[in-house]
Design a protein around this motif. Structure first.
Motif, PDB file in Angstrom:
ATOM      1  N   ALA A  17       0.860  -1.177   0.000  1.00 12.81           N
ATOM      2  CA  ALA A  17       0.000   0.000   0.000  1.00 12.81           C
ATOM      3  C   ALA A  17       0.897   1.227   0.000  1.00 12.81           C
ATOM      4  O   ALA A  17       2.117   1.128   0.097  1.00 12.81           O
ATOM      5  CB  ALA A  17      -0.902  -0.029   1.232  1.00 12.81           C
ATOM      6  N   ALA A  18       0.314   2.391  -0.046  1.00 10.85           N
ATOM      7  CA  ALA A  18       1.086   3.623  -0.107  1.00 10.85           C
ATOM      8  C   ALA A  18       2.068   3.726   1.059  1.00 10.85           C
ATOM      9  O   ALA A  18       3.080   4.384   0.962  1.00 10.85           O
ATOM     10  CB  ALA A  18       0.142   4.818  -0.106  1.00 10.85           C
ATOM     11  N   GLN A  19       1.795   3.050   2.135  1.00  7.96           N
ATOM     12  CA  GLN A  19       2.612   3.128   3.327  1.00  7.96           C
ATOM     13  C   GLN A  19       3.006   1.705   3.725  1.00  7.96           C
ATOM     14  O   GLN A  19       2.159   0.848   3.866  1.00  7.96           O
ATOM     15  CB  GLN A  19       1.766   3.788   4.405  1.00  7.96           C
ATOM     16  N   GLU A  20       4.290   1.459   3.892  1.00  7.95           N
ATOM     17  CA  GLU A  20       4.736   0.129   4.285  1.00  7.95           C
ATOM     18  C   GLU A  20       4.463  -0.093   5.771  1.00  7.95           C
ATOM     19  O   GLU A  20       4.707   0.787   6.590  1.00  7.95           O
ATOM     20  CB  GLU A  20       6.223  -0.037   4.001  1.00  7.95           C
ATOM     21  N   ALA A  21       3.958  -1.259   6.085  1.00  9.98           N
ATOM     22  CA  ALA A  21       3.626  -1.585   7.474  1.00  9.98           C
ATOM     23  C   ALA A  21       4.904  -1.844   8.268  1.00  9.98           C
ATOM     24  O   ALA A  21       5.753  -2.622   7.851  1.00  9.98           O
ATOM     25  CB  ALA A  21       2.721  -2.798   7.527  1.00  9.98           C
ATOM     26  N   SER A  22       5.007  -1.177   9.407  1.00 12.17           N
ATOM     27  CA  SER A  22       6.119  -1.439  10.315  1.00 12.17           C
ATOM     28  C   SER A  22       5.664  -1.093  11.725  1.00 12.17           C
ATOM     29  O   SER A  22       4.797  -0.252  11.922  1.00 12.17           O
ATOM     30  CB  SER A  22       7.358  -0.621   9.938  1.00 12.17           C
ATOM     31  N   VAL A  23       6.255  -1.776  12.667  1.00  7.24           N
ATOM     32  CA  VAL A  23       5.925  -1.505  14.065  1.00  7.24           C
ATOM     33  C   VAL A  23       6.942  -0.514  14.628  1.00  7.24           C
ATOM     34  O   VAL A  23       8.044  -0.367  14.113  1.00  7.24           O
ATOM     35  CB  VAL A  23       5.884  -2.798  14.914  1.00  7.24           C
ATOM     36  N   GLU A  24       6.533   0.144  15.678  1.00  6.59           N
ATOM     37  CA  GLU A  24       7.395   1.122  16.340  1.00  6.59           C
ATOM     38  C   GLU A  24       8.681   0.431  16.800  1.00  6.59           C
ATOM     39  O   GLU A  24       8.624  -0.593  17.494  1.00  6.59           O
ATOM     40  CB  GLU A  24       6.655   1.707  17.545  1.00  6.59           C
ATOM     41  N   PRO A  25       9.831   0.954  16.409  1.00 10.92           N
ATOM     42  CA  PRO A  25      11.089   0.342  16.844  1.00 10.92           C
ATOM     43  C   PRO A  25      11.153   0.261  18.372  1.00 10.92           C
ATOM     44  O   PRO A  25      10.850   1.225  19.069  1.00 10.92           O
ATOM     45  CB  PRO A  25      12.162   1.291  16.302  1.00 10.92           C
ATOM     46  N   GLY A  26      11.496  -0.880  18.860  1.00 12.30           N
ATOM     47  CA  GLY A  26      11.643  -1.081  20.297  1.00 12.30           C
ATOM     48  C   GLY A  26      10.368  -1.464  21.025  1.00 12.30           C
ATOM     49  O   GLY A  26      10.424  -1.815  22.206  1.00 12.30           O
ATOM     50  N   ALA A  27       9.218  -1.427  20.351  1.00 10.14           N
ATOM     51  CA  ALA A  27       7.955  -1.728  21.038  1.00 10.14           C
ATOM     52  C   ALA A  27       7.894  -3.177  21.505  1.00 10.14           C
ATOM     53  O   ALA A  27       7.467  -3.454  22.633  1.00 10.14           O
ATOM     54  CB  ALA A  27       6.769  -1.419  20.121  1.00 10.14           C
ATOM     55  N   VAL A  28       8.313  -4.085  20.674  1.00  9.69           N
ATOM     56  CA  VAL A  28       8.272  -5.509  21.042  1.00  9.69           C
ATOM     57  C   VAL A  28       9.299  -5.787  22.131  1.00  9.69           C
ATOM     58  O   VAL A  28       9.008  -6.498  23.097  1.00  9.69           O
ATOM     59  CB  VAL A  28       8.480  -6.400  19.795  1.00  9.69           C
ATOM     60  N   GLU A  29      10.463  -5.202  21.990  1.00 12.81           N
ATOM     61  CA  GLU A  29      11.510  -5.370  23.010  1.00 12.81           C
ATOM     62  C   GLU A  29      11.026  -4.824  24.353  1.00 12.81           C
ATOM     63  O   GLU A  29      11.261  -5.434  25.403  1.00 12.81           O
ATOM     64  CB  GLU A  29      12.789  -4.645  22.581  1.00 12.81           C
ATOM     65  N   ALA A  30      10.313  -3.715  24.349  1.00 14.17           N
ATOM     66  CA  ALA A  30       9.776  -3.138  25.588  1.00 14.17           C
ATOM     67  C   ALA A  30       8.759  -4.079  26.219  1.00 14.17           C
ATOM     68  O   ALA A  30       8.735  -4.247  27.449  1.00 14.17           O
ATOM     69  CB  ALA A  30       9.148  -1.770  25.313  1.00 14.17           C
ATOM     70  N   CYS A  31       7.924  -4.685  25.412  1.00 14.17           N
ATOM     71  CA  CYS A  31       6.959  -5.668  25.914  1.00 14.17           C
ATOM     72  C   CYS A  31       7.697  -6.834  26.562  1.00 14.17           C
ATOM     73  O   CYS A  31       7.363  -7.265  27.667  1.00 14.17           O
ATOM     74  CB  CYS A  31       6.069  -6.148  24.764  1.00 14.17           C
ATOM     75  N   PHE A  32       8.718  -7.314  25.876  1.00 14.37           N
ATOM     76  CA  PHE A  32       9.518  -8.427  26.387  1.00 14.37           C
ATOM     77  C   PHE A  32      10.178  -8.052  27.712  1.00 14.37           C
ATOM     78  O   PHE A  32      10.097  -8.795  28.687  1.00 14.37           O
ATOM     79  CB  PHE A  32      10.572  -8.821  25.345  1.00 14.37           C
TER      80      PHE A  32
END
Length: 154
Positions: A17-32
């Motif tokens: 799509a016009a915008q590539e999907a990506s998650v906030e850097p560090g969000a998963v690591e913060a959850c972990f």
């Protein structure tokens, strides 16, 4: 019939799509990092994908939701690989334990793939099958990451 690998290939090769999907850097690591050992799988799993989807031009589409889940899964997979290596290293002083971990990890991969194929197949030809399979893979990967971390030090 093994359709899930084909699904992943189709999603990854689909025009973005016009915008590539990506998650906030560090969000998963913060959850972990915020999850205590032995706590299990926390509620923060999936939050990065939800935030990613909300930021898309068409946030409620199957494409946006599944792409964001796959982006979060990629981050969990990186952590899983790190935790797997740390667990293997922790087991290296006990004969046969690292090999047993490898056997268990291969069995887990087979289980994850079969379980997520089931999640996909449950919805027949409906578009929900893509979201269900992506969610399944994301949650299994996160859960296994915590399991591997929790094996260290015992």
């Amino acid at each position: 019939m093994m359709r899930y690998p084909l699904l992943a290939l189709l999603l990854l090769s689909a025009p973005l799509a016009a915008q590539e999907a990506s998650v906030e850097p560090g969000a998963v690591e913060a959850c972990f990092d915020a999850t205590a050992r032995g706590e299990g799988t926390p509620d923060c799993v999936g939050n990065a994908a939800s935030a990613c989807s909300s930021a898309q031009e068409q946030p409620d589409t199957t494409f946006a939701i599944s792409q964001c889940m796959m982006a979060e899964t990629n981050d969990w997979d990186s952590l899983l690989n790190r935790e797997y290596q740390k667990t293997r290293d922790a087991f290296s002083d006990q004969p046969g334990l690292a090999d047993a971990l490898l056997t268990a990890q291969r069995a887990w991969i087979a289980f994850r793939d079969a379980d997520c194929t089931l999640a996909y197949d449950r919805y027949g030809d409906g578009s929900m099958r893509v979201i269900s399979a992506a969610d399944c893979r994301m949650r299994h990967t996160a859960q296994r990451t915590f399991q591997l971390r929790d094996l260290q030090g015992f």
